[in-house]
Design an enzyme around this catalytic site. Structure first.
Site, short mmCIF file in Angstrom:
data_model
loop_
_atom_site.label_atom_id
_atom_site.label_comp_id
_atom_site.label_asym_id
_atom_site.label_seq_id
_atom_site.Cartn_x
_atom_site.Cartn_y
_atom_site.Cartn_z
N HIS A 27 1.11 -1.30 0.02
CA HIS A 27 -0.03 -0.08 -0.21
C HIS A 27 0.93 0.89 0.19
CE1 HIS A 27 -4.09 -2.08 0.81
NE2 HIS A 27 -3.36 -2.68 0.81
N ASP A 39 3.87 9.71 -0.08
CA ASP A 39 2.60 9.01 -0.72
C ASP A 39 1.60 7.40 -1.68
OD1 ASP A 39 0.02 8.02 1.30
OD2 ASP A 39 -0.59 10.18 1.29
#
Ligand code: ADQ
Length: 505
Positions: A157, A365
């Site tokens: 992720h 991110d």
């Protein structure tokens, strides 16, 4: 249909309308499990005096969950230590914050072994196993050691670091070798996949098989991009709920004659909160006419408070907020509101809708679901503007946002000005293109694409052709870099769904 077993560090399906903090991963996995039979396995979040390996079964919001408790030393070494003190900062390009401690690595290996031993007896022939995130890189290898031959996939992720950073990690080869015990490894963006392949080719001396699979350490697996998305329908329901509408009304009344800029994230150094405040300060400095007309609401609940690098962020943000408020505030007005708590997701939807600008500017991110939620919550007739960091994985898809470099205060200030003064027609154009992308790449697409690629990889059988030898080593990486760059350039126009007028032109 085969069962799907999802494995992640924490097992915490978000309860409907619950107060519990719902991370992006939890939200996405719960949505995935509702449509497949199977269960979600992981840590209960509880610690016990000694590890027993006892698995507890329960049902949370239509999802079967199987959990184990960990020992206190597991929690310290594996969770606070290796996962969040070593891997998280390193994978977010912060080697300055990365702690390399031998006991952390040992605890990490021990917990992965314990997870595998507790999970293996629950696996039936025909089950498909899907492991999530950086806490569990070695889990597939541990399951294979126990004789599990089912298809096992892994999804990361968070970003994958450039090889120059990854090689600062002691035993980096073992970490990458572990990934070759999965059938399929998924990344959020082509950039992270590219960094992974560079390591495999340059450091591990690997190469590609003719069918595109990667070969190294005497093993073959497939690595691919699967950008995560929202459960768009569930989010639309939340956004239309009574609580969302009430929150919207409350915030809109509060923002009467003023524009609200909003930021929502866990309190984490990777999210760029200090840089964002400095960018906002610069915006007020450069635009005296906007002073008193704009306020910035930052919602940021504490996370991982036991990890050292997280402990002083709050203090620094409080100080910065105080400084900006004393410089640009008035008797009855504060330009920055910093709220250190969780909100229900339906409340957040209302806040997003009331904000003229969604400021999503992480320094690094994996994807960033807040950017997608902000877009999904907007009023189609009068949408707000998303200002998005180029370093969020989401920026590879959401190119119609106002893209910024969060390290530059000037760029942040200019982006804010541009967003706050953007004509309605352009806001609508951008929003429509963004929303189309959010719908097209939702959580179902992500889940189904991953699970079917995992099954297909297994069905394809062993690789019959040897790797392409010419692509091995650093010389191979150079050729590969050029080829990938050209590929990314070629893909860009296809990803963009519209040509925007350049307001700066
Ligand atoms: P996160 O780092 O948690 O996820 P993100 O993708 O933005 O980051 O997800 C955050 C989620 O938490 C969102 O759904 C948001 O609504 C929720 N949230 C944030 N603040 C909240 C608050 N105050 N109250 C309630 N809910 C709040 C990791 C990776 C990301 C990746 C996701 C999914 O770091 O890059 O996008 O996993 O893969």
């Amino acid at each position: 249909m085969s069962r799907l077993i999802v494995v992640s560090n924490r097992v915490n399906p978000p309860e409907k309308g619950g107060e519990a903090p719902a991370g992006g991963l939890a939200v996405a996995i719960a949505a995935a499990l509702k449509e497949y039979s199977g269960f979600w396995f992981g840590w209960s979040g509880q610690t016990a005096a000694t590890f027993t390996g006892e698995v507890k079964e329960s049902r949370v919001d239509d999802v079967t969950v199987m959990t184990v408790d960990l020992e206190e030393s597991d929690y310290q070494e594996y969770y606070n230590g290796y996962a969040n003190g070593t891997l998280w900062p390193l994978f977010h390009y912060r080697i300055d914050l990365t702690a390399y401690d031998r006991s952390f690595g040992e605890g990490y290996g021990r917990v992965n072994r314990r997870f595998a031993e507790a999970l293996a007896p629950l696996i039936q022939p025909g089950d498909v196993i899907w492991v999530h995130d950086y806490h569990l890189f070695p889990l597939g290898w541990e399951l294979r050691r126990l004789g599990i031959t089912n298809p096992i996939g892994f999804f990361l992720h968070i970003p994958w670091p450039a090889p120059q950073l990854l090689t600062t990690l002691p035993r980096h080869r073992a970490l990458v070798e572990a990934m070759f015990h999965y059938d399929l490894v998924g990344f959020q963006t082509d950039e992270w996949l590219w960094a992974f392949e560079s390591y495999v080719l340059g450091e591990a001396g690997g190469g590609w098989a003719r069918d595109g699979r990667l070969n190294a350490f005497g093993k073959t697996m497939r690595a691919k991009v699967f950008p995560i998305g929202l459960d768009v329908e569930a989010f639309a329901e939340l956004a239309a709920s009574e609580t969302a509408v009430r929150t919207y009304d409350r915030m809109a009344a509060h923002a009467a004659f003023r524009s609200m800029v909003v930021g929502v994230e866990r309190l984490d150094y990777s999210k760029g909160l200090e840089e964002r405040l400095l960018g906002f300060q610069r915006f007020l400095e450069d635009n005296p006419v906007q002073r008193g007309k704009v306020f910035y609401l930052q919602i940021a609940p504490t996370s991982r408070g036991e990890v050292e690098a997280y402990q002083d962020i709050r203090v620094r943000l409080d100080a910065l907020t105080g400084r900006i408020n004393s410089m640009y505030g008035d008797m009855d007005f504060s330009p920055v509101r910093f709220v250190n708590r969780n909100y229900r997701r339906d409340e957040l939807a209302g806040v997003y809708r009331a904000a003229k600008v969604g400021l999503v500017t992480p320094l690094r991110d994996g994807m960033n679901l807040v950017a997608k939620e902000y877009v999904a919550a907007q009023n189609p007739d009068d949408p707000g503007v998303l200002v998005l960091s180029r370093f969020a994985g989401a920026a590879r898809q959401m190119i119609e946002a106002v893209i910024v470099n969060p390290f530059s205060h000037e760029e942040m200030a200019e982006a804010l000005k541009r967003a706050l003064t953007m004509e309605r027609a352009e806001r609508v154009d951008r929003w429509q293109a963004l929303m189309e992308g959010v719908r097209r790449t939702d959580v179902r697409t992500w889940r189904d694409a991953f699970v079917s690629a995992l099954k297909a990889t297994r069905e394809a059988g062993p690789v019959s052709e040897l790797p392409v030898a010419a692509s091995r080593g650093w010389r191979g990486v150079q050729a590969f870099d050029l080829a990938r760059q050209a590929q990314i350039r070629d893909q860009r126009p296809a990803v963009g769904r519209m040509r925007l007028r350049d307001p700066g032109a």
